[in-house]
Design a protein around this motif. Sequence first.
Motif, mmCIF file in Angstrom:
data_model
loop_
_atom_site.group_PDB
_atom_site.id
_atom_site.type_symbol
_atom_site.label_atom_id
_atom_site.label_comp_id
_atom_site.label_asym_id
_atom_site.label_seq_id
_atom_site.Cartn_x
_atom_site.Cartn_y
_atom_site.Cartn_z
ATOM 1 N N ARG A 138 -13.266 0.595 10.030
ATOM 2 C CA ARG A 138 -11.977 1.074 9.400
ATOM 3 C C ARG A 138 -12.272 0.658 7.832
ATOM 4 N NH1 ARG A 138 -8.069 -2.589 12.701
ATOM 5 N NH2 ARG A 138 -9.655 -4.049 12.070
ATOM 6 N N THR A 139 -11.410 1.573 7.052
ATOM 7 C CA THR A 139 -11.291 1.330 5.676
ATOM 8 C C THR A 139 -9.996 0.090 5.530
ATOM 9 O OG1 THR A 139 -9.409 2.864 5.407
ATOM 10 C CG2 THR A 139 -11.762 3.712 4.861
ATOM 11 N N ASP A 157 0.856 -1.171 -0.059
ATOM 12 C CA ASP A 157 -0.005 0.047 0.014
ATOM 13 C C ASP A 157 0.734 1.131 -0.051
ATOM 14 O OD1 ASP A 157 -2.365 -1.404 0.234
ATOM 15 O OD2 ASP A 157 -3.067 -0.646 1.972
ATOM 16 N N GLN A 158 1.959 1.120 0.711
ATOM 17 C CA GLN A 158 2.959 2.243 0.752
ATOM 18 C C GLN A 158 3.412 3.028 -0.226
ATOM 19 O OE1 GLN A 158 3.603 4.199 3.532
ATOM 20 N NE2 GLN A 158 2.786 2.964 4.974
ATOM 21 N N ARG A 218 -7.326 0.521 3.794
ATOM 22 C CA ARG A 218 -6.197 1.383 3.933
ATOM 23 C C ARG A 218 -5.712 1.567 5.153
ATOM 24 N NH1 ARG A 218 -5.622 7.142 0.860
ATOM 25 N NH2 ARG A 218 -3.230 7.385 0.727
ATOM 26 N N GLN A 219 -6.788 1.911 6.150
ATOM 27 C CA GLN A 219 -6.505 2.212 7.605
ATOM 28 C C GLN A 219 -6.010 1.144 8.295
ATOM 29 O OE1 GLN A 219 -10.372 3.882 8.377
ATOM 30 N NE2 GLN A 219 -9.760 5.837 8.193
ATOM 31 N N TRP A 220 -6.590 -0.096 7.779
ATOM 32 C CA TRP A 220 -6.449 -1.029 8.812
ATOM 33 C C TRP A 220 -5.190 -1.662 8.231
ATOM 34 C CZ3 TRP A 220 -9.835 -6.416 7.986
ATOM 35 C CH2 TRP A 220 -9.520 -7.247 9.046
ATOM 36 N N GLN A 221 -4.868 -1.768 6.938
ATOM 37 C CA GLN A 221 -3.316 -2.073 6.526
ATOM 38 C C GLN A 221 -2.386 -1.531 7.077
ATOM 39 O OE1 GLN A 221 -2.860 -4.753 4.245
ATOM 40 N NE2 GLN A 221 -0.904 -4.453 5.183
ATOM 41 N N ALA A 222 -2.458 0.070 7.280
ATOM 42 C CA ALA A 222 -1.540 0.942 7.921
ATOM 43 C C ALA A 222 -1.276 0.519 9.439
ATOM 44 C CB ALA A 222 -1.905 2.236 7.787
ATOM 45 N N GLU A 223 -2.364 0.080 9.907
ATOM 46 C CA GLU A 223 -2.362 -0.164 11.413
ATOM 47 C C GLU A 223 -1.619 -1.482 11.463
ATOM 48 O OE1 GLU A 223 -6.269 -0.725 13.219
ATOM 49 O OE2 GLU A 223 -6.643 1.485 12.690
ATOM 50 N N ALA A 252 -15.889 10.732 3.231
ATOM 51 C CA ALA A 252 -14.798 10.886 2.790
ATOM 52 C C ALA A 252 -14.329 11.561 1.625
ATOM 53 C CB ALA A 252 -13.888 9.428 2.773
ATOM 54 N N ASP A 307 -10.543 1.800 -2.292
ATOM 55 C CA ASP A 307 -10.585 1.411 -0.953
ATOM 56 C C ASP A 307 -11.954 0.739 -0.588
ATOM 57 O OD1 ASP A 307 -9.531 0.654 1.549
ATOM 58 O OD2 ASP A 307 -9.365 2.974 2.169
#
Length: 287
Positions: A225-226, A166-167, A228-233, A189, A178
């Motif tokens: 969460r989305t 994702d980064q 994207r948010q979950w993956q970042a966490e 959003a 997403d």
Amino acid sequence: MPAPPPTPRPAKLLSRGNRRLADAGVYTWTLPALSARLNGVTIRTCPSAGICAHVCYALAGTYRFPNVRRRHLANLAYVTEDLPGWEHAMTTELTAARFTDAWVRIHDAGDFLSDAYTLAWLRIMRTSPRTNFYCYTKEIRRFRRLVEPRPPENFLFVYSFGGRDDQLLDDRRDRVADVFPTRAAIEAAGWNSQEDSDLLAVLGPAPVGIPANKIAQFLTRLEGRTFRQWQAEDDARRGRRPCSERVDDALRRQPRRGPAGLIRAASHRPADDQRTGVDAPAVREAP
């Protein structure tokens, strides 16, 4: 020990897919989601999957029916045991009149599992100019190298969040999608829902929001969460640093030879150069 007999080849490669895709007139080509066992070997069909693996719709519902699973496994066997034969069969099938001006979604489960398989699809698209193709993919590195430099004119794609890379994505430049917990969350959003038609993912305004499937245990895991948010966490929990930092470290370790302009930190490269990134460590994948 004699080799196992080859898996029977599907008579037809493309189908109408699930009801939503069928209603939109979209044909589909599908592989098993995440991974599958063939002749005692596990093949990763979604090499870059991340948190999406915890809530994959293709691991539930009709995708679990024995006849559906057999069909998807036969598709995988074809491309891994006889890629040239599969490419010829797919190219031949697409000459049928029903595919003129039609849309084909590549992978409503699975992803581009190897370079050879991806290149085969690119050849198929170029040999089938009357047909339109599209996909969602998390194979960002592979597409940066193989697809983005010269995509077929009849191929549209969208990168989907929830993968290990994702980064690498920038929603100001890349076409991205997403998954959101609700359509209301998408609108809040300022994103654009593709709920009315899957083709909006590639034909509608960007960035693209996808309402989460209404599967109770999946919604519980999503926790509002989305992807994207979950993956970042998840990346932060595992100690994964942003990709640009990892690239900078790799550049610093390289001998400083050649023009200085070619040896600069990834975070300071022009936007067009950032699209290439660096290759991930080698992993075992399908040929």
